[in-house]
Design a protein around this motif. Structure first.
Motif, PDB file in Angstrom:
ATOM      1  N   GLU A  27      -1.820   3.607  -3.958  1.00  0.00           N
ATOM      2  CA  GLU A  27      -1.978   4.376  -2.721  1.00  0.00           C
ATOM      3  C   GLU A  27      -0.654   4.444  -1.951  1.00  0.00           C
ATOM      4  OE1 GLU A  27      -4.890   2.893   0.070  1.00  0.00           O
ATOM      5  OE2 GLU A  27      -5.473   4.947   0.516  1.00  0.00           O
ATOM      6  N   GLU A  30       1.709   6.856  -3.654  1.00  0.00           N
ATOM      7  CA  GLU A  30       1.347   8.240  -3.359  1.00  0.00           C
ATOM      8  C   GLU A  30       1.849   8.634  -1.968  1.00  0.00           C
ATOM      9  OE1 GLU A  30       0.382  10.847  -4.739  1.00  0.00           O
ATOM     10  OE2 GLU A  30       0.122  11.898  -2.827  1.00  0.00           O
ATOM     11  N   ASP A  31       1.706   7.716  -1.020  1.00  0.00           N
ATOM     12  CA  ASP A  31       2.163   8.002   0.341  1.00  0.00           C
ATOM     13  C   ASP A  31       3.680   8.193   0.369  1.00  0.00           C
ATOM     14  OD1 ASP A  31       1.130   7.750   3.353  1.00  0.00           O
ATOM     15  OD2 ASP A  31       3.125   6.834   3.214  1.00  0.00           O
ATOM     16  N   SER A  34       4.633  11.531  -1.229  1.00  0.00           N
ATOM     17  CA  SER A  34       4.332  12.652  -0.325  1.00  0.00           C
ATOM     18  C   SER A  34       5.400  12.748   0.762  1.00  0.00           C
ATOM     19  CB  SER A  34       2.965  12.450   0.330  1.00  0.00           C
ATOM     20  OG  SER A  34       1.972  12.409  -0.637  1.00  0.00           O
ATOM     21  N   THR A  59       9.546   2.095   5.891  1.00  0.00           N
ATOM     22  CA  THR A  59       8.200   1.632   5.501  1.00  0.00           C
ATOM     23  C   THR A  59       8.029   0.146   5.802  1.00  0.00           C
ATOM     24  OG1 THR A  59       8.246   3.288   3.764  1.00  0.00           O
ATOM     25  CG2 THR A  59       6.529   1.635   3.602  1.00  0.00           C
ATOM     26  N   VAL A  65       4.722  -5.488   4.544  1.00  0.00           N
ATOM     27  CA  VAL A  65       3.791  -4.399   4.202  1.00  0.00           C
ATOM     28  C   VAL A  65       2.572  -4.988   3.488  1.00  0.00           C
ATOM     29  CG1 VAL A  65       3.496  -2.333   2.769  1.00  0.00           C
ATOM     30  CG2 VAL A  65       5.576  -2.626   4.132  1.00  0.00           C
ATOM     31  N   ARG A  68       0.047  -7.004   5.697  1.00  0.00           N
ATOM     32  CA  ARG A  68      -0.902  -6.276   6.554  1.00  0.00           C
ATOM     33  C   ARG A  68      -2.213  -5.986   5.823  1.00  0.00           C
ATOM     34  NH1 ARG A  68       3.783  -2.443   8.688  1.00  0.00           N
ATOM     35  NH2 ARG A  68       4.618  -3.805  10.280  1.00  0.00           N
ATOM     36  N   TYR A  69      -2.177  -6.038   4.527  1.00  0.00           N
ATOM     37  CA  TYR A  69      -3.413  -5.811   3.751  1.00  0.00           C
ATOM     38  C   TYR A  69      -4.242  -7.082   3.619  1.00  0.00           C
ATOM     39  CZ  TYR A  69      -1.691  -1.251   2.228  1.00  0.00           C
ATOM     40  OH  TYR A  69      -1.254   0.036   2.195  1.00  0.00           O
TER      41      TYR A  69
ATOM     42  N   TYR B  35      -7.031  12.405   2.571  1.00  0.00           N
ATOM     43  CA  TYR B  35      -6.352  11.245   1.975  1.00  0.00           C
ATOM     44  C   TYR B  35      -5.287  10.759   2.950  1.00  0.00           C
ATOM     45  CZ  TYR B  35      -2.449  14.215   0.337  1.00  0.00           C
ATOM     46  OH  TYR B  35      -1.386  15.067   0.259  1.00  0.00           O
ATOM     47  N   TYR B  37      -2.035  10.358   3.451  1.00  0.00           N
ATOM     48  CA  TYR B  37      -0.847  11.012   3.995  1.00  0.00           C
ATOM     49  C   TYR B  37      -1.214  12.150   4.946  1.00  0.00           C
ATOM     50  CZ  TYR B  37       3.820  12.938   4.272  1.00  0.00           C
ATOM     51  OH  TYR B  37       5.033  13.377   4.737  1.00  0.00           O
ATOM     52  N   ARG B  40      -2.386  10.813   8.212  1.00  0.00           N
ATOM     53  CA  ARG B  40      -1.282  10.375   9.078  1.00  0.00           C
ATOM     54  C   ARG B  40      -0.660  11.577   9.789  1.00  0.00           C
ATOM     55  NH1 ARG B  40       3.400   7.537   8.192  1.00  0.00           N
ATOM     56  NH2 ARG B  40       3.655   8.036   5.989  1.00  0.00           N
ATOM     57  N   LYS B  41      -0.497  12.634   9.031  1.00  0.00           N
ATOM     58  CA  LYS B  41       0.112  13.839   9.618  1.00  0.00           C
ATOM     59  C   LYS B  41      -0.799  14.423  10.704  1.00  0.00           C
ATOM     60  CE  LYS B  41       2.593  16.789   7.431  1.00  0.00           C
ATOM     61  NZ  LYS B  41       3.055  17.811   6.501  1.00  0.00           N
ATOM     62  N   GLU B  52       2.299   3.833   7.933  1.00  0.00           N
ATOM     63  CA  GLU B  52       1.435   3.556   6.781  1.00  0.00           C
ATOM     64  C   GLU B  52       1.013   2.080   6.720  1.00  0.00           C
ATOM     65  OE1 GLU B  52       4.465   4.528   6.955  1.00  0.00           O
ATOM     66  OE2 GLU B  52       5.720   3.986   5.261  1.00  0.00           O
ATOM     67  N   GLY B  53       1.898   1.207   7.218  1.00  0.00           N
ATOM     68  CA  GLY B  53       1.582  -0.228   7.203  1.00  0.00           C
ATOM     69  C   GLY B  53       0.423  -0.580   8.112  1.00  0.00           C
ATOM     70  N   TYR B  56      -3.139   2.190   6.298  1.00  0.00           N
ATOM     71  CA  TYR B  56      -3.832   1.858   5.036  1.00  0.00           C
ATOM     72  C   TYR B  56      -4.634   0.550   5.106  1.00  0.00           C
ATOM     73  CZ  TYR B  56      -1.460   5.870   3.091  1.00  0.00           C
ATOM     74  OH  TYR B  56      -1.038   7.158   2.863  1.00  0.00           O
ATOM     75  N   LEU B  59      -7.760   1.381   6.976  1.00  0.00           N
ATOM     76  CA  LEU B  59      -8.726   2.130   6.156  1.00  0.00           C
ATOM     77  C   LEU B  59      -9.498   1.188   5.232  1.00  0.00           C
ATOM     78  CD1 LEU B  59      -6.541   5.232   5.228  1.00  0.00           C
ATOM     79  CD2 LEU B  59      -8.550   5.218   6.717  1.00  0.00           C
ATOM     80  N   LYS B  80      -4.984  10.851  -5.874  1.00  0.00           N
ATOM     81  CA  LYS B  80      -4.961  10.514  -4.445  1.00  0.00           C
ATOM     82  C   LYS B  80      -6.288   9.867  -4.072  1.00  0.00           C
ATOM     83  CE  LYS B  80      -1.794  14.227  -3.434  1.00  0.00           C
ATOM     84  NZ  LYS B  80      -1.635  15.589  -2.971  1.00  0.00           N
ATOM     85  N   TYR B  83     -10.744   9.605   1.588  1.00  0.00           N
ATOM     86  CA  TYR B  83     -11.668   8.831   2.431  1.00  0.00           C
ATOM     87  C   TYR B  83     -12.546   9.790   3.225  1.00  0.00           C
ATOM     88  CZ  TYR B  83      -8.423   4.859   1.836  1.00  0.00           C
ATOM     89  OH  TYR B  83      -7.631   3.865   1.336  1.00  0.00           O
TER      90      TYR B  83
END
Lengths: 340, 119
Positions: A27, A30-31, A34, A59, A65, A68-69, B35, B37, B40-41, B52-53, B56, B59, B80, B83
């Motif tokens: 994931e 992918e981010d 993008s 990031t 990073v 945080r999960y 999804y 990204y 976020r936009k 993103e930190g 995600y 989520l 991708k 959600y």
């Protein structure tokens, strides 16, 4: 170009639980893709290494990073932490402080202790032992609290309490009647003992054992007897009016200081005159008397230091409180209360 | 420091205030499937930029709590993770929105005209 991102993702994976590594890194990948594609579209070209590094830096560090999960983890949580710190402080005060006081006292007053080693050598010896024990204590307390932290939900430690069992309002100027009564009894017993022994220089005789003291004993006994009587009088006054006033606080300080002083003089005055016991020759007895007197003499400096500390800790704060206006001059000091 | 302004304290309070609102915003955004990204936009376009930190892990937490469902799917030749709100999530979102409106109303009552009006 991909290698920098792959290295980044690999570093993030390292900190993730095995079961979630693939999912989370896919994931995140992918981010990142993008995000980079969007930048590439804006620039009309591929990103260079430096630009990719900038994206990754934005990031965040891989372990942050990944962190945080993960669920929030702590050895001792915020609920128990204040209790943990309190216990550490109490243990440090009860263990480390006496250690330091004894060490400093020995170093300052005991010449034989100073001899043979440099101060640095002594420090290395003492602190070596001290820190090993202190670290062991710290580790033990931490482990106990970590176990409580993990078991608190089971034992319901935090929920299982009764407001009616909370300690009574602490009034530092209040004198407990039970303490005054105990003081009277203790001083009466001591006074009777001193009064019984003052007249004779033979303070013990039984089963062939005979202990004789020097005439200085009489002066010590009289002084101690007077202190006992004064202590009893003060305790009686404290029962009648059970709160500290400046006068009585000064008296308490004076009596304790004189008592401590007499005790220290007693140690230094070579009070033991003769000793007799079955099977003990006169030369052996003389050697024993000398050894005992010398032993009492040698602990004198340490006792002075301890007496000063005890009196300072027990009496000076109370007097300081009263002198700085936290006394109501003869009536109990009442703290903030929630009156119904 | 009479009129001093402690930036660190402000930042901590701002983040605390934002945390709860962000959950509402994410749940609200996921009434339609998205999804990460694009979400976020979308949030950034509405003035709620989130890195993103933060997004995600949030989520994942919401999914673990049963408020979201997700699935990996191919789109534009790339895998991708999409959600959307679960049925439970929809119920809870409605209740949270009602709660939020209640709080908002209370705040307006307490602060009155001190609430800054956006130009």
């Amino acid at each position: 170009m991909e290698s920098l991102v792959d290295r980044y993702l690999q570093a993030v994976r390292f900190w993730l639980p095995k079961g979630q590594q693939d999912d989370i890194s896919a994931e995140l990948a992918e981010d990142l893709r993008s995000k980079m594609e969007e930048q590439q579209e804006g620039l009309g070209r591929e990103l260079n290494d430096e630009e990719i590094a900038t994206v990754l830096k934005q990031t965040g560090r891989p372990f942050l990073v990944a962190g945080r999960y993960l669920p929030q983890q702590s050895l001792i949580g915020p609920v128990l932490f204040p209790v943990y710190v309190f216990v550490l402080k109490v243990v440090a005060l009860c263990y480390l402080l006496p250690w330091v006081v004894v060490f400093v006292g020995m170093l300052i007053f005991n010449a034989s202790y100073r001899q043979g080693h440099s101060i640095m050598g002594h420090l290395a010896d003492v602190w070596g032992t001290l820190w090993l024990t202190a670290l062991t204590g710290f580790a033990a307390i931490t482990i106990v609290f970590a176990i409580i932290e993990r078991s608190q939900k089971q034992v319901k430690l935090l929920e299982d309490w009764d407001p009616r069992k909370l300690p009574a309002i602490r009034n530092t100027n209040q004198i407990k009647r039970s303490s005054s009564i105990a003081e009277i009894i203790a001083n009466a017993v001591l006074a009777l003992w001193w009064a019984n022994g003052w007249a004779s220089l033979v303070i013990f005789t039984a089963a062939g054992v005979r202990i004789v003291v020097t005439p200085v004993w009489s002066y010590l006994v009289w002084t101690l007897l007077a202190i006992c009587v004064a202590n009893i009088a003060l305790a009686v006054a404290n029962i009648v009016r059970p709160w500290w006033t400046q006068t009585r606080a000064w008296l308490r300080l004076a009596l304790d200081a004189v008592g401590a002083g007499v005790f220290c003089v007693f140690l230094r005055s070579e009070v033991l005159a003769a000793l007799a016991a079955p099977g003990l020759s006169s030369s052996q007895a003389a050697t024993a008397v000398h050894a005992i007197n010398m032993a009492m003499h040698s602990v004198f400096p340490l006792c002075v230091l301890l007496c000063v500390l005890i009196v300072a800790a027990a009496d000076v704060p109370r007097l300081f409180r009263l002198l700085h206006g936290r006394s109501s001059g003869g009536s109990p000091v009442v703290g903030t209360t929630f009156a119904r | 420091m009479a009129h001093g302004f402690n930036l660190e304290v402000f930042e901590n309070l701002r983040l605390e205030l934002r945390r709860g609102c962000l959950i509402l915003a994410v749940l609200g955004t996921l009434r339609s499937e998205q999804y990460g990204y694009t979400m976020r936009k979308s949030l950034a376009e509405h003035g709620l930029a989130v890195d993103e930190g933060t997004l995600y892990p949030l989520l994942r937490r919401l999914e673990t709590q049963g408020l979201l469902v997700s699935q990996w799917r191919e789109e534009d030749k790339r895998n991708k993770r999409f959600y959307r709100l679960s049925p439970d999530g929809e119920v809870i979102l409605e209740r949270l929105l009602a709660e939020w409106q209640g709080i908002n109303g209370s705040l307006q009552g307490i602060l009155g005209n001190k609430i800054p009006v956006e130009a």
